[in-house]
Write a protein that holds these residues in place. Structure first.
Motif, PDB file in Angstrom:
ATOM      1  N   THR A  57       0.814  -1.217   0.000  1.00  0.00           N
ATOM      2  CA  THR A  57       0.000   0.000   0.000  1.00  0.00           C
ATOM      3  C   THR A  57       0.851   1.272   0.000  1.00  0.00           C
ATOM      4  N   SER A  58       2.152   1.122  -0.087  1.00  0.00           N
ATOM      5  CA  SER A  58       3.030   2.296  -0.159  1.00  0.00           C
ATOM      6  C   SER A  58       4.400   1.860  -0.656  1.00  0.00           C
ATOM      7  N   ALA A  75       1.523  -3.001  -9.626  1.00  0.00           N
ATOM      8  CA  ALA A  75       0.458  -2.103  -9.181  1.00  0.00           C
ATOM      9  C   ALA A  75      -0.720  -2.059 -10.151  1.00  0.00           C
ATOM     10  N   ALA A 104      -1.090   7.105   3.691  1.00  0.00           N
ATOM     11  CA  ALA A 104      -1.285   6.104   2.629  1.00  0.00           C
ATOM     12  C   ALA A 104      -2.741   5.657   2.520  1.00  0.00           C
ATOM     13  N   LYS A 107      -4.358   4.248  -1.055  1.00  0.00           N
ATOM     14  CA  LYS A 107      -3.944   2.900  -1.449  1.00  0.00           C
ATOM     15  C   LYS A 107      -4.441   1.865  -0.446  1.00  0.00           C
ATOM     16  N   GLU A 108      -4.428   2.232   0.832  1.00  0.00           N
ATOM     17  CA  GLU A 108      -4.893   1.306   1.861  1.00  0.00           C
ATOM     18  C   GLU A 108      -6.365   0.953   1.660  1.00  0.00           C
ATOM     19  N   VAL A 111      -6.835  -1.342  -1.464  1.00  0.00           N
ATOM     20  CA  VAL A 111      -6.438  -2.720  -1.172  1.00  0.00           C
ATOM     21  C   VAL A 111      -7.440  -3.390  -0.239  1.00  0.00           C
ATOM     22  N   GLU A 174       1.670   9.694  -2.270  1.00  0.00           N
ATOM     23  CA  GLU A 174       2.351   9.059  -3.404  1.00  0.00           C
ATOM     24  C   GLU A 174       1.620   9.318  -4.714  1.00  0.00           C
ATOM     25  N   ALA A 175       0.341   9.664  -4.632  1.00  0.00           N
ATOM     26  CA  ALA A 175      -0.426  10.000  -5.836  1.00  0.00           C
ATOM     27  C   ALA A 175      -0.314  11.484  -6.188  1.00  0.00           C
TER      28      ALA A 175
END
Length: 232
Positions: A57-58, A75, A104, A107-108, A111, A174-175
């Motif tokens: 997730t990161s 990914a 995060a 993404k978390e 997922v 991260e995005a």
């Protein structure tokens, strides 16, 4: 030290969570201090001969997983995740969560929502009677017009909204998005709030994880407690 004691509780609970993983599974790998212990425990299983693949997730989690010898899926794959394991910043009696302290949350949540089973690992201090109060609600927003987005969030929640910063500038996910932290005294209707916040233009995702937790594993001074959520 208290922090060392809590870290040991996290480690014990994360090791227990790793027992849910079976040979051949695809595992969602969370981000944060608790997830680090879980990744190390899974790495030991891989070294002992277990076959599994991870979805991190990161970037931090991806690096830790590679160090532990856990093969990772790309990914852009269309995943079939068997189990996702992650920590939380707060958890209420209905197993609703606040996440995103590490930045995060997007993404978390992707997922967690892709997994057949979502396991949450915490130490006992993360349990609260009601979400909010001691921990702000993170919300990921796009940089364009973020101030207007924050004003809409303030209007909806009647709460203070603060742009998260790092090294003298806005914290970047991260995005490439910003995070605003919403200081709410009490979140009495987390499901309704999550829906309302996601309707605000500019909001990418919230740190509210409502109705997603299947198993809660809690590290306490008296030992590990594992609680299964009521059937959904």
């Amino acid at each position: 030290m208290i922090s060392d004691d809590l870290d040991q509780l996290k480690k014990t609970a994360a090791t227990e969570a790793a027992q849910f993983i079976r040979n051949g599974m695809v595992v969602g790998l969370g981000t944060g201090s608790t997830a680090k212990h879980m990744i190390r425990a899974l790495g030991e299983k891989v070294r002992a001969g277990m076959t599994l693949r991870g979805v991190p997730t990161s970037q931090e989690t991806a690096a830790l997983a590679k160090q532990a010898g856990i093969p990772l899926l790309e990914a852009d794959n269309r995943w079939e995740i068997d189990v996702a394991i992650d920590g939380a910043d707060q958890v209420d009696p209905q197993f609703n969560l606040i996440k995103g302290g590490g930045g995060a949350l997007l993404k978390e949540k992707i997922v967690a929502s892709s997994a057949k089973q979502f396991i949450v690992v915490v130490d006992h201090t993360k349990q609260v009677p009601i979400l909010g109060g001691s921990f702000p609600l993170p919300i990921e927003v796009i940089p364009f017009g973020w101030g207007s987005t924050a004003r809409e969030i303030e209007s909806l929640t009647k709460s203070r909204v603060v742009l998260r910063e790092r090294n003298g500038g806005p914290f970047l996910t991260e995005a490439g998005h910003f995070i605003v932290d919403v200081h709410l005294d009490r979140i009495t209707q987390p499901g309704e709030l999550e829906t309302a916040l996601n309707l605000i233009p500019g909001v990418v995702e919230t740190g509210l994880f409502v109705g997603r937790t299947d198993v809660l594993i809690i590290g306490t001074p008296q030992g590990v407690r594992t609680v299964h959520a009521p059937r959904k």
